[in-house]
Design a protein around this motif. Structure first.
Motif, PDB file in Angstrom:
ATOM      1  N   PRO A 156       2.582 -15.654  -8.970  1.00 42.48           N
ATOM      2  CA  PRO A 156       2.477 -15.693  -7.511  1.00 42.48           C
ATOM      3  C   PRO A 156       1.436 -14.712  -7.014  1.00 42.48           C
ATOM      4  N   VAL A 157       0.691 -15.133  -6.012  1.00 35.58           N
ATOM      5  CA  VAL A 157      -0.301 -14.263  -5.404  1.00 35.58           C
ATOM      6  C   VAL A 157       0.424 -13.271  -4.499  1.00 35.58           C
ATOM      7  N   GLN A 158       0.129 -11.977  -4.658  1.00 30.57           N
ATOM      8  CA  GLN A 158       0.833 -10.926  -3.936  1.00 30.57           C
ATOM      9  C   GLN A 158      -0.019 -10.370  -2.796  1.00 30.57           C
ATOM     10  N   ALA A 159       0.680  -9.814  -1.814  1.00 35.59           N
ATOM     11  CA  ALA A 159      -0.016  -9.076  -0.759  1.00 35.59           C
ATOM     12  C   ALA A 159      -0.236  -7.653  -1.241  1.00 35.59           C
ATOM     13  N   PRO A 160      -1.420  -7.102  -1.074  1.00 34.72           N
ATOM     14  CA  PRO A 160      -1.681  -5.732  -1.522  1.00 34.72           C
ATOM     15  C   PRO A 160      -0.971  -4.714  -0.628  1.00 34.72           C
ATOM     16  N   SER A 161      -0.935  -3.464  -1.087  1.00 37.16           N
ATOM     17  CA  SER A 161      -0.326  -2.406  -0.272  1.00 37.16           C
ATOM     18  C   SER A 161      -1.084  -2.221   1.028  1.00 37.16           C
ATOM     19  N   VAL A 162      -2.410  -2.244   0.948  1.00 35.26           N
ATOM     20  CA  VAL A 162      -3.253  -2.031   2.122  1.00 35.26           C
ATOM     21  C   VAL A 162      -4.494  -2.893   2.012  1.00 35.26           C
ATOM     22  N   ILE A 163      -4.941  -3.473   3.114  1.00 35.05           N
ATOM     23  CA  ILE A 163      -6.217  -4.180   3.192  1.00 35.05           C
ATOM     24  C   ILE A 163      -7.140  -3.364   4.094  1.00 35.05           C
ATOM     25  N   LEU A 164      -8.268  -2.935   3.548  1.00 30.07           N
ATOM     26  CA  LEU A 164      -9.228  -2.150   4.322  1.00 30.07           C
ATOM     27  C   LEU A 164     -10.411  -3.019   4.718  1.00 30.07           C
ATOM     28  N   PRO A 165     -10.756  -3.046   5.988  1.00 34.49           N
ATOM     29  CA  PRO A 165     -11.924  -3.827   6.419  1.00 34.49           C
ATOM     30  C   PRO A 165     -13.219  -3.197   5.913  1.00 34.49           C
ATOM     31  N   LEU A 166     -14.160  -4.056   5.566  1.00 35.38           N
ATOM     32  CA  LEU A 166     -15.458  -3.608   5.058  1.00 35.38           C
ATOM     33  C   LEU A 166     -16.527  -3.858   6.101  1.00 35.38           C
ATOM     34  N   PRO A 167     -17.593  -3.089   6.084  1.00 35.00           N
ATOM     35  CA  PRO A 167     -18.628  -3.216   7.121  1.00 35.00           C
ATOM     36  C   PRO A 167     -19.483  -4.459   6.950  1.00 35.00           C
ATOM     37  N   GLY A 168     -19.741  -5.117   8.063  1.00 36.95           N
ATOM     38  CA  GLY A 168     -20.710  -6.208   8.057  1.00 36.95           C
ATOM     39  C   GLY A 168     -20.289  -7.423   7.265  1.00 36.95           C
ATOM     40  N   GLN A 169     -18.988  -7.576   6.952  1.00 38.36           N
ATOM     41  CA  GLN A 169     -18.523  -8.710   6.160  1.00 38.36           C
ATOM     42  C   GLN A 169     -17.676  -9.633   7.028  1.00 38.36           C
ATOM     43  N   SER A 170     -17.846 -10.925   6.838  1.00 32.24           N
ATOM     44  CA  SER A 170     -17.064 -11.878   7.615  1.00 32.24           C
ATOM     45  C   SER A 170     -15.816 -12.316   6.869  1.00 32.24           C
ATOM     46  N   VAL A 171     -15.788 -12.163   5.538  1.00 31.90           N
ATOM     47  CA  VAL A 171     -14.659 -12.628   4.736  1.00 31.90           C
ATOM     48  C   VAL A 171     -14.097 -11.522   3.865  1.00 31.90           C
ATOM     49  N   ASP A 172     -14.955 -10.765   3.205  1.00 29.78           N
ATOM     50  CA  ASP A 172     -14.526  -9.840   2.153  1.00 29.78           C
ATOM     51  C   ASP A 172     -13.890  -8.568   2.698  1.00 29.78           C
ATOM     52  N   ARG A 173     -12.886  -8.128   1.981  1.00 30.50           N
ATOM     53  CA  ARG A 173     -12.211  -6.883   2.305  1.00 30.50           C
ATOM     54  C   ARG A 173     -11.870  -6.147   1.019  1.00 30.50           C
ATOM     55  N   LEU A 174     -11.485  -4.899   1.145  1.00 33.55           N
ATOM     56  CA  LEU A 174     -11.067  -4.112  -0.002  1.00 33.55           C
ATOM     57  C   LEU A 174      -9.543  -4.078  -0.015  1.00 33.55           C
ATOM     58  N   CYS A 175      -8.948  -4.577  -1.099  1.00 36.10           N
ATOM     59  CA  CYS A 175      -7.495  -4.601  -1.241  1.00 36.10           C
ATOM     60  C   CYS A 175      -7.068  -3.433  -2.131  1.00 36.10           C
ATOM     61  N   VAL A 176      -6.214  -2.582  -1.604  1.00 32.45           N
ATOM     62  CA  VAL A 176      -5.810  -1.375  -2.314  1.00 32.45           C
ATOM     63  C   VAL A 176      -4.334  -1.465  -2.663  1.00 32.45           C
ATOM     64  N   ASP A 177      -4.012  -1.207  -3.927  1.00 30.15           N
ATOM     65  CA  ASP A 177      -2.622  -1.131  -4.378  1.00 30.15           C
ATOM     66  C   ASP A 177      -2.349   0.260  -4.926  1.00 30.15           C
ATOM     67  N   LEU A 178      -1.202   0.810  -4.536  1.00 30.75           N
ATOM     68  CA  LEU A 178      -0.801   2.124  -5.035  1.00 30.75           C
ATOM     69  C   LEU A 178       0.046   1.936  -6.285  1.00 30.75           C
ATOM     70  N   ARG A 179      -0.342   2.581  -7.365  1.00 35.88           N
ATOM     71  CA  ARG A 179       0.363   2.433  -8.634  1.00 35.88           C
ATOM     72  C   ARG A 179       0.841   3.768  -9.201  1.00 35.88           C
ATOM     73  N   ARG A 180       0.217   4.857  -8.796  1.00 35.36           N
ATOM     74  CA  ARG A 180       0.576   6.147  -9.366  1.00 35.36           C
ATOM     75  C   ARG A 180       1.894   6.648  -8.772  1.00 35.36           C
ATOM     76  N   PRO A 181       2.715   7.301  -9.572  1.00 39.83           N
ATOM     77  CA  PRO A 181       3.980   7.842  -9.059  1.00 39.83           C
ATOM     78  C   PRO A 181       3.728   9.095  -8.212  1.00 39.83           C
ATOM     79  N   GLN A 182       3.517   8.920  -6.922  1.00 42.74           N
ATOM     80  CA  GLN A 182       3.182  10.070  -6.101  1.00 42.74           C
ATOM     81  C   GLN A 182       4.106  10.237  -4.898  1.00 42.74           C
ATOM     82  N   GLU A 183       4.991   9.269  -4.619  1.00 44.96           N
ATOM     83  CA  GLU A 183       5.976   9.329  -3.549  1.00 44.96           C
ATOM     84  C   GLU A 183       5.349   9.655  -2.196  1.00 44.96           C
ATOM     85  N   LEU A 184       5.364  10.937  -1.756  1.00 43.80           N
ATOM     86  CA  LEU A 184       4.787  11.279  -0.467  1.00 43.80           C
ATOM     87  C   LEU A 184       3.264  11.209  -0.540  1.00 43.80           C
ATOM     88  N   VAL A 185       2.665  10.372   0.301  1.00 44.98           N
ATOM     89  CA  VAL A 185       1.232  10.105   0.225  1.00 44.98           C
ATOM     90  C   VAL A 185       0.574  10.436   1.557  1.00 44.98           C
TER      91      VAL A 185
END
Length: 890
Positions: free
Chosen positions: A688-717
């Motif tokens: 299944p295709v998953q939703a990332p933790s965060v989607i960051l908008p990129l400059p000057g792009q109409s479609v592309d974005r940066l998808c960020v997933d948190l994987r490190r055990p860091q709790e308070l971020v």
């Protein structure tokens, strides 16, 4: 025209907290039903005293007799002053009488079988009044209700709340709120749970130093959900909050038509250290959600203790147990230890309130004898219980006597009754006898927040033993003029009458004790100058200060009656009754009788008391009212009247959210290399295709974005922080569940904290917290910040020329909290944090020669592997849309 089925009832419901609400029981086509063709709310707030007039005009568009129901929920502290119906040009007024006489008239009508019954109940904040009337075809009815209330200052603000729910389009719908504060308005903000961008165009606010006018006048098209539908979008709350300018002086005296009011609330004083004992019920009836919420609230309250405070905990069931043998300082070590103790509190056994209360007093007395209480400090006992005493001493009167004797006027007792199984009158009397107050905590998802909110009201004592004095030759009939404690965020109010031959200058003195010294405030006011301030008829209603004095006097007399002995109680009751009748207030001692001329039928509206609802289990939206058994077609216009009270303890359901605003593309400093057509990597088969933790908008792009997933055990971020913009975003990330348990956004100006969890969103401003469920529409405008939430659950926090931050509870794959960012090109060069780093200078490495769906992303000297993948875009709500983006794991 289609004829409605016989017996159909159409309700027009007007619900008031500090203002009003209008509703019909069913959304019907206007041409076949009772049509509300005009609804106006006019509220004049003059020096905190609110005079509200609600006028509803209806017409029966059907070709058969219909029944219209007018229903009003009033704040518990408000007094109805007038009600009337105009039916085909004839006015039928309500008359206010002594309760005994009104009840006799009502009982006689019941005996004749000519009354529809009476229900009395109270809700969380409101009491309910309802009148039904049969309306002939084409006939018109005008309902008008007037009520008055002195707005109390709560955690630094006054609040007017308007619930709007007509459930049909109203040709003329208008709300006007006029505020006049001679001290000057320090801030003004509005909030709504139904406002859309389209509706916001109908809202206007004008303000100068001392006056404000808020008008909401939507057109028919603005009220519509859509052009194709005749349904209204108006369904929810409209709130106005404000405060006034203050100084460290002895307050503000205002004079109008021979009466004065003295407001005292110097916020700039230093907080007095407190010694507080928390007495927590852990009996079996607290088991489950109650004890869980109590633990949650207690842990938060312990965190808010000042290092200068001392405290202790007592938990009790059949036996009372103290956490420590003595009071201890609120050091970090002691607070953390107390939190651990609170976490382990379990519910079981009976309820021994007597022993727990005496143990709390003994702890304070022992500390006082051993000179362990700091000089000038305040001593408080806060009791939380959910039931009646069942162990030890169980006689409520004896417990009250024991507690009163033990405290002996030396400490302040605050009693919190959790739920409806507790005798509120028992707790209220015990609190009032010992210099405190009682509060009911309602069993709901926000119970922990209610407990925290109460604690914040008493968390910062500023003065003790406060006394007001005026020249005896200048004033008379002065209300309460001595107060045990003044708390930050509240306000002390004294009112009185000027004598006929009073001096041209009114002087006043206020005495009190600060932490380490006594203080006296002295002030003088010229009577003529003060009276001149209240000569604008647009903002002032006639003799408002005299009515304010009467209102305040009655409220204080009713409060004194709770703990008075029989002889004194009778004298207090006689005074309160006389004032209630003289000023036409519906109070617990009077009733409003509504009689239909030409028929011997009466209905009685009474003010309920808190414990009338004891033991009741009600559900949202429940209406407690009966219907007359008479054949409606045989009656003339006017028919039977019904007046009753009905609960709203769980709040009002059925809020209709607004449409989600568009989420538009933004820019940032992040530079993305040009994409090639060969970047077509997809997810593994059947994964299944998953939703990332965060989607960051990129400059000057109409479609592309940066998808960020948190994987490190860091709790308070620390997700991002921009000191130039005065914003910080933190989160608590559960690595095992791969989701945020909460995300918190903090703004410096205006000072606001937004705490989002999967359960709800809590906004805290000036120590005042409000909880909102996800997907409840919200539209809040405060100086420098707008907060909106739509029916998809997208919460947007936007400021002019600043980054917009979004929060969302995502119900799709990868369920959980999500963060969104807009206008990221507005970040300053000092932005930092786990996500903030991506808005600094970023470099992309060359394409991987073996796999052009991979490349390296260099951020602040650190390399990250970026992979072209399919992800779910959660920004438009479930089920989400598949997008191709560069994915980075942190």
């Amino acid at each position: 025209m289609k004829t409605p089925a016989p017996g159909r009832t159409h309700s027009i419901v007007l619900v008031l907290l500090s203002l009003a609400v209008l509703q019909t029981t069913k959304a019907q086509k206007v041409q076949n039903d009772i049509d509300i063709y005009s609804l106006t709310v006019d509220s004049k707030v003059s020096s905190r005293f609110a005079h509200t007039v609600i006028t509803s005009r209806v017409v029966n568009r059907a070709d058969a007799m219909q029944e219209a129901t007018f229903q009003v929920e009033l704040p518990k502290k408000a007094f109805i002053t007038n009600f009337s119906m105009v039916i085909d040009g004839v006015t039928y007024p309500g008359n206010i009488k002594e309760k005994a006489a009104a009840q006799e008239q009502y009982s006689a009508a019941v005996a004749r079988g000519e009354s529809a019954g009476l229900v009395r109940a109270t809700g969380r904040k409101t009491e309910q009044f309802q009148v039904s009337v049969s309306v002939a075809p084409a006939a018109k009815v005008t309902f008008e209700l007037v009520y008055e209330e002195l707005l109390a200052r709560h955690l630094g603000a006054y609040e007017l709340l308007l619930k709007v729910r007509p459930q049909q389009l109203v040709k003329h719908l208008q709300m006007d709120i006029h505020i006049f504060e001679p001290q000057g308005i320090s801030f003004l903000e509005t909030e709504s749970t139904f406002m859309t961008n389209k509706l916001a165009e109908a809202l206007t606010t004008s303000q100068n130093k001392t006056k404000a006018h808020i008008r909401f006048k939507p057109t028919l098209s603005q009220q519509q959900k859509s052009p194709e539908k005749q349904d209204t979008v108006l369904d929810g709350n409209f709130i106005v909050r404000y405060d006034v300018d203050r100084t460290v002086s002895g307050g503000s005296i205002q004079i109008e038509n021979g009466y004065f009011v003295h407001y005292f609330a110097p916020d700039s004083l230093s907080t007095i250290p407190k010694n507080v004992i928390f007495v927590i019920d852990k009996s079996g009836s607290m088991m489950g959600r109650k004890i869980k919420q109590t633990r949650e609230a207690l842990i938060k309250i312990l965190s808010d203790l000042s290092p200068h405070d001392q405290f202790n905990l007592i938990s009790f069931n059949a036996e009372a147990t103290k956490w420590k043998p003595l009071l201890v300082p609120a050091s970090t070590e002691n607070v953390n230890e107390a939190k651990s103790y609170a976490t382990g509190i379990q519910a079981q056994g009976g309820t021994n309130i007597n022993d727990a209360m005496l143990m709390a007093v003994q702890l304070l007395e022992k500390a006082n004898r051993e000179e362990l209480l700091p000089a000038g400090s305040v001593t408080l006992i806060i009791l939380l219980t959910d039931g009646d005493p069942t162990a030890g001493e169980t006689n409520p009167s004896k417990i009250q006597k024991n507690v009163r004797k033990a405290i002996n006027g030396q400490h302040s007792l605050f009693c919190l009754g959790f739920g409806f199984d507790v005798s509120y009158s028992f707790l209220e009397k015990m609190a009032l006898e010992n210099g405190g107050l009682a509060r009911r905590i309602y069993e709901d998802s926000d119970s922990a927040l209610q407990l925290q909110d109460f604690y914040q009201q008493v968390a910062n004592p500023l003065m003790t033993s406060v006394a007001f004095e005026y020249p005896s030759n200048a004033v008379e009939s002065v209300t309460q003029d001595a107060f045990r404690v003044f708390f930050k965020g509240s306000e002390l109010v004294v009112a009185g009458k000027l004598r006929d031959q009073s001096p041209d200058v009114l002087s006043a003195q206020v005495w009190g004790q600060l932490h380490k010294e006594n203080v006296t405030f002295v002030m003088e006011f010229r009577v003529a100058e003060q009276e001149e301030m209240f000569r604008s008829p647009k903002y002032i209603f006639h003799s408002f200060m005299e009515r304010l004095w009467a209102y305040l006097t009655i409220q204080q007399l009713l409060e004194q009656m709770v703990s008075a002995l029989d002889a004194e109680k009778q004298a207090l009751e006689a005074r309160a009754l006389n004032l209630s009748l003289s000023y036409s207030f519906v109070t617990p001692l009077t009733s409003m009788v509504i009689t239909k001329p030409g028929q011997e039928q009466s209905q009685v509206a009474e003010k309920p008391v808190e414990d009338e609802n004891r033991g009741r289990r009600l559900h949202p939206g429940l209406m407690l009212f009966g219907h007359s058994g008479r054949d409606r077609a045989s009656r003339k216009t006017g028919g039977t009247l019904k007046v009753l009270k009905s609960p709203a303890r769980f709040g009002l359901p059925g809020r209709l959210p607004a449409s989600p605003p568009p989420f538009f593309r933004t820019t940032s400093r992040l530079v993305l290399p040009e994409m090639t057509s060969r970047a077509t990597t997809t997810a593994p088969p059947f994964a299944p295709v998953q939703a990332p933790s965060v989607i960051l908008p990129l400059p000057g792009q109409s479609v592309d974005r940066l998808c960020v997933d948190l994987r490190r055990p860091q709790e308070l971020v620390n997700l991002l922080s921009d000191p130039d913009q005065g914003v910080e975003v933190t989160g608590h990330y559960e690595t095992v569940k791969a989701r945020f348990s909460w995300i918190e956004v903090t703004f410096e100006n205006p000072q606001l904290q937004v705490h989002a969890s999967p359960e709800h969103v809590v906004m805290t401003r000036n120590r005042r917290s409000s909880a909102y469920k996800w997907k409840e529409t919200l539209y809040s405008v405060m100086p420098g910040l707008k907060v909106t939430m739509d029916k998809a659950g997208l919460l947007l926090l936007s400021r002019p020329d600043r980054v917009t931050i979004g929060l969302l509870f995502w119900d799709g794959p990868g369920k959980g909290l999500r963060l969104l960012l807009q206008d990221t090109d507005r970040f300053s060069s000092h932005v930092n944090g786990t996500l903030g780093q991506f808005y600094q200078d970023v470099l992309w490495g060359p394409l991987d020669t073996a796999d052009d769906s991979k490349r390296t992303l260099k951020v602040q000297g650190r390399d990250y592997s970026a992979t072209r993948e399919l992800k779910l875009d959660y920004q438009e709500g479930p089920p989400g849309k598949e997008i191709s983006c560069w994915s980075v794991e942190l």
